[in-house]
Design a protein around this motif. Sequence first.
Motif, PDB file in Angstrom:
ATOM      1  N   GLY B 250       0.792  -1.221   0.000  1.00  0.00           N
ATOM      2  CA  GLY B 250       0.000   0.000   0.000  1.00  0.00           C
ATOM      3  C   GLY B 250       0.824   1.272   0.000  1.00  0.00           C
ATOM      4  O   GLY B 250       0.314   2.340   0.317  1.00  0.00           O
ATOM      5  N   GLY B 258      -0.129  11.196   2.173  1.00  0.00           N
ATOM      6  CA  GLY B 258       0.146  10.691   3.512  1.00  0.00           C
ATOM      7  C   GLY B 258      -0.791  11.258   4.547  1.00  0.00           C
ATOM      8  O   GLY B 258      -1.599  12.141   4.250  1.00  0.00           O
ATOM      9  N   PRO B 259      -0.681  10.758   5.774  1.00  0.00           N
ATOM     10  CA  PRO B 259      -1.521  11.264   6.853  1.00  0.00           C
ATOM     11  C   PRO B 259      -1.074  12.665   7.274  1.00  0.00           C
ATOM     12  O   PRO B 259       0.047  13.075   7.013  1.00  0.00           O
ATOM     13  CB  PRO B 259      -1.301  10.254   7.979  1.00  0.00           C
ATOM     14  CG  PRO B 259       0.028   9.659   7.686  1.00  0.00           C
ATOM     15  CD  PRO B 259       0.203   9.685   6.202  1.00  0.00           C
ATOM     16  N   SER B 273       2.917   7.778   1.678  1.00  0.00           N
ATOM     17  CA  SER B 273       2.097   7.025   2.618  1.00  0.00           C
ATOM     18  C   SER B 273       2.646   5.618   2.717  1.00  0.00           C
ATOM     19  O   SER B 273       2.824   4.931   1.711  1.00  0.00           O
ATOM     20  CB  SER B 273       0.648   7.008   2.102  1.00  0.00           C
ATOM     21  OG  SER B 273      -0.054   5.985   2.744  1.00  0.00           O
ATOM     22  N   PRO B 275       1.503   2.602   4.809  1.00  0.00           N
ATOM     23  CA  PRO B 275       0.489   2.191   5.785  1.00  0.00           C
ATOM     24  C   PRO B 275       1.027   1.279   6.881  1.00  0.00           C
ATOM     25  O   PRO B 275       0.568   1.356   8.006  1.00  0.00           O
ATOM     26  CB  PRO B 275      -0.540   1.444   4.931  1.00  0.00           C
ATOM     27  CG  PRO B 275      -0.304   1.891   3.556  1.00  0.00           C
ATOM     28  CD  PRO B 275       1.141   2.249   3.443  1.00  0.00           C
ATOM     29  N   ASN B 279      -0.278   3.107  10.105  1.00  0.00           N
ATOM     30  CA  ASN B 279      -1.622   2.705  10.515  1.00  0.00           C
ATOM     31  C   ASN B 279      -1.554   1.800  11.738  1.00  0.00           C
ATOM     32  O   ASN B 279      -0.551   1.152  11.994  1.00  0.00           O
ATOM     33  CB  ASN B 279      -2.312   1.901   9.405  1.00  0.00           C
ATOM     34  CG  ASN B 279      -2.805   2.804   8.299  1.00  0.00           C
ATOM     35  OD1 ASN B 279      -2.677   4.020   8.383  1.00  0.00           O
ATOM     36  ND2 ASN B 279      -3.367   2.189   7.277  1.00  0.00           N
ATOM     37  N   ASN B 285      -9.718  -0.483   7.838  1.00  0.00           N
ATOM     38  CA  ASN B 285      -8.488  -0.060   7.158  1.00  0.00           C
ATOM     39  C   ASN B 285      -8.327  -0.787   5.826  1.00  0.00           C
ATOM     40  O   ASN B 285      -8.638  -1.976   5.727  1.00  0.00           O
ATOM     41  CB  ASN B 285      -7.277  -0.402   8.024  1.00  0.00           C
ATOM     42  CG  ASN B 285      -7.047   0.637   9.099  1.00  0.00           C
ATOM     43  OD1 ASN B 285      -7.771   1.623   9.177  1.00  0.00           O
ATOM     44  ND2 ASN B 285      -6.059   0.395   9.927  1.00  0.00           N
ATOM     45  N   ASP B 286      -7.806  -0.055   4.834  1.00  0.00           N
ATOM     46  CA  ASP B 286      -7.442  -0.731   3.591  1.00  0.00           C
ATOM     47  C   ASP B 286      -6.229  -1.618   3.838  1.00  0.00           C
ATOM     48  O   ASP B 286      -6.141  -2.731   3.341  1.00  0.00           O
ATOM     49  CB  ASP B 286      -7.107   0.299   2.511  1.00  0.00           C
ATOM     50  CG  ASP B 286      -8.334   1.082   2.125  1.00  0.00           C
ATOM     51  OD1 ASP B 286      -9.443   0.535   2.339  1.00  0.00           O
ATOM     52  OD2 ASP B 286      -8.189   2.219   1.643  1.00  0.00           O
ATOM     53  N   PHE B 287      -5.260  -1.054   4.544  1.00  0.00           N
ATOM     54  CA  PHE B 287      -4.037  -1.801   4.857  1.00  0.00           C
ATOM     55  C   PHE B 287      -3.822  -1.737   6.357  1.00  0.00           C
ATOM     56  O   PHE B 287      -3.973  -0.686   6.967  1.00  0.00           O
ATOM     57  CB  PHE B 287      -2.833  -1.197   4.130  1.00  0.00           C
ATOM     58  CG  PHE B 287      -3.023  -1.098   2.655  1.00  0.00           C
ATOM     59  CD1 PHE B 287      -2.892  -2.230   1.854  1.00  0.00           C
ATOM     60  CD2 PHE B 287      -3.348   0.114   2.064  1.00  0.00           C
ATOM     61  CE1 PHE B 287      -3.078  -2.132   0.498  1.00  0.00           C
ATOM     62  CE2 PHE B 287      -3.533   0.203   0.702  1.00  0.00           C
ATOM     63  CZ  PHE B 287      -3.407  -0.917  -0.083  1.00  0.00           C
ATOM     64  N   GLN B 288      -3.420  -2.875   6.935  1.00  0.00           N
ATOM     65  CA  GLN B 288      -3.168  -2.896   8.370  1.00  0.00           C
ATOM     66  C   GLN B 288      -1.719  -2.511   8.653  1.00  0.00           C
ATOM     67  O   GLN B 288      -0.839  -2.691   7.822  1.00  0.00           O
ATOM     68  CB  GLN B 288      -3.438  -4.299   8.940  1.00  0.00           C
ATOM     69  CG  GLN B 288      -4.789  -4.847   8.609  1.00  0.00           C
ATOM     70  CD  GLN B 288      -5.921  -4.053   9.241  1.00  0.00           C
ATOM     71  OE1 GLN B 288      -5.689  -3.049   9.911  1.00  0.00           O
ATOM     72  NE2 GLN B 288      -7.148  -4.501   8.993  1.00  0.00           N
ATOM     73  N   GLY B 289      -1.474  -1.982   9.873  1.00  0.00           N
ATOM     74  CA  GLY B 289      -0.116  -1.566  10.213  1.00  0.00           C
ATOM     75  C   GLY B 289       0.189  -1.802  11.679  1.00  0.00           C
ATOM     76  O   GLY B 289      -0.641  -2.301  12.433  1.00  0.00           O
TER      77      GLY B 289
END
Lengths: 304, 539
Positions: B250, B258-259, B273, B275, B279, B285-289
């Motif tokens: 991602g 980015g955030p 970004s 993730p 994240n 979430n689209d992608f976990q972190g």
Amino acid sequence: MSETTETAERTETATDQPLETTSGETEEQVREEWREYVFDGRTKLAAEDLDVYYGDDYALKKVSIEIPEESVTALIGPSGCGKSTFLRCLNRMNDRIRSAEVDGSVRIDGQEIYQESVNLVELRKRVGMVFQSPNPFPKSIRENIAYGPEKHGDLQTGLLARLLDRSDEDEREQLVERCLRDAALWDEVQDRLDDNALGLSGGQQQRLCIARCLSVDPEVILMDEPASALDPIATSKIEDLIEELAEDYTVVIVTHNMQQAARISDQTAVFLTGGELVEYGDTDQVFEDPRSERVEDYITGKFG
Amino acid sequence: MAGATEGDLVTGGTSQTNAVAAGAVGLAVLLFALALAALFEAITISEPVAGVPVVTLLGLILMALGGAVITFGVGSYLGYVETEPSPSAGLVAATAFSTIWFVIGGLVASQTAGLGSLGSFLVASVVGGGTFALTALPREDIGSTLPAGALTLLTGIVFVTGTIGPSWVWALGFEQQASFTAEFVIPVLTLLCALISGWAAAKAYGGFGARGRHIGAYVLVYVNAGAIIGVLFVLIAFTTLRGVPGLLTGFEFGPGVGPEVGLFGVSVALPFSLPFVMNGAALLNDFQGVLPAIVGTVWLVIGAVVFAVPLGVGAAIFLTEYAERGRLTQAVEVATNGLWSTPSIVFGLFGFAFLVPRFGGNKSLISGMLTLGFMLLPLVLITSREAILAVPDEYRDASAALGVSKWQTIRSVVIPAALPGVVTGVILGVGRIAGETAPILLTMTGGTFVPGGQTVDVIGGFQFTGAPPFVANPELLQATTALPFQLYALITAGVGLGDTVANPADFQWATALILLVVVLSFYAIGIGARYYFRRRLQS
């Protein structure tokens, strides 16, 4: 200020078996003779019946001596004879050795330093010391000189002082320059006062240590074989420096090098094995016409 | 290279033969590298290189190496090569060679010839004893080359003929059904032969004798040093290669993707970004972190260091500068060493039983910090003590002779001189505690997956209150997570992986990579600090 009144007491402590001396006198008689040695000038330091033990071992036995001000007094003798111990008694550095016990009296300008109420900080400010191997702090040359006065609060250079506009920057610079000039080092290091002192040569380091010692404005400077770790050229610079310092300060120097003692000192005290002070007098007299046979043997190299 | 020996100051005419020996050393080093690469699966042994399978290639090089070593030894013995051999290769070499050949003899007798255990033992003993005699009795040039060369030659033949091929498996027949595969056995055998023959070839290169032994030892030492660097490098490369795909899941690059990051009231959107490190884990979430775990680890280490360093350095100063050597210092010494050897799970239990009930009854960040602080304390104390003891007494004498008090001396001279050593201790300690799982498992961690919104914010958590103690920080009293625990939970429990993460293995490796990066970053900061303090002392 010779102390003939106490001679009777002292002879009891002399060597049990009288030894023959050059003039056929016993050692006791020799001792009495040099006890009456009178120097020009005022007495700065006086030790009386000074005993030092390390545990059960005697390091010094009943040493009594008076040292005149603004002169060079050399302490010579074989290794282990107690001359360094004696030197360390004069500014109470022996307090730092836990097993050392000191008994007797040492007076500076008539004031006893071995008593309860002595302020060690003040004593060591008045009686400075230079050690055998050069030991500058791993700091810049400037910080090495300013270290003592700053820690004593005589110079305010910290952040707080700067914020309060009480900073003694100028005084510090003057002090550094004066001490380095007095120690004959200024010309060599004036462009690199911020460099680390460990980058200097051995002889320069030792002169820096002398300058550091001068920074707290001492009256007496004790030197414990200050040139023994240096080459001949550095040694001769230190010797010249000592002779200059003797105009303003009382210098007491321990040395193994008898030529050095003969060259630079005004008085010489000879310690021999067992921690005894065997002879004391004018340097010329001690070297050319020693009263004690043991001292003559030592000076001429027959006995170590 | 002309060998300077006792007999002749300069020996000539040996350049060609020495080139053979040097070539053999080179072959051994090449084999060593190839075997390491094969062991860590950088090359596959069944794959062909230039039409020849790797295993055959290894066999051919081994045969060449073995042949060269034997030829050189025999040539030296017959006087074709000018050398200075000792009368014997020595007992150590004899014992080592006879042990190896004992094993080979036994293996061949039992596996190939099918003899029973008694027969195999007899054959093994005869082979081993023969090797011992062959090594110890003749001159050094025979004794140290023939057994080594023959071993390498035999291994090469076994590889080339396919006796041990890529698909070879040795089932040990134990209950546990353990078996050795060719992927493991071939590199290990190659490694062994390369080491032994390399040593023999290096000795030959030096013309045997004292000089030869010196060069032989030199080669062994260098190969070992290289192997250590190699292992570290392989470990990092292995983790990095496997971790990068998960880390970059991602990844986007471009303005404003980015955030938002706020600093002093100014909010800026980062131009990229990532993730995985930005994240947390949440359903939508689209992608976990793993952001909460990273932040948790960093705060954990900072907290432990802040707690342990002043205490440890203070205790070290007391012990070295003030306390008289006696019962008390000895007791403290014993206690320190005992504390350092205490297993981390015991620290964890202590934290769980003692700290957790006193900080609100829940697992919390501060309990974890203190538990790890207790673990760090003994090492900081021990290394600080060593560092303070190493400060020359001359500094203390010089300072005392200026009339400076003891405490001022310690503060202005002793501690600055000891700082590099103290920092070294902290580096070592941080390396240990940053990877600890057991203590934080019991004292600090909440769920495996923590949403990004629950990332611990220690600085922002401070609040001023109207009643004593006037300052409160709920963030410190909250359970959070840290990277080692997250990794442990992901691998052993695999909690919720299937639903939230597309590729679990990538996610795990990426977590491991991030843990490695965080720990190595602390290490780098420590080394930088040590360098800075050393420079201050020296220039």
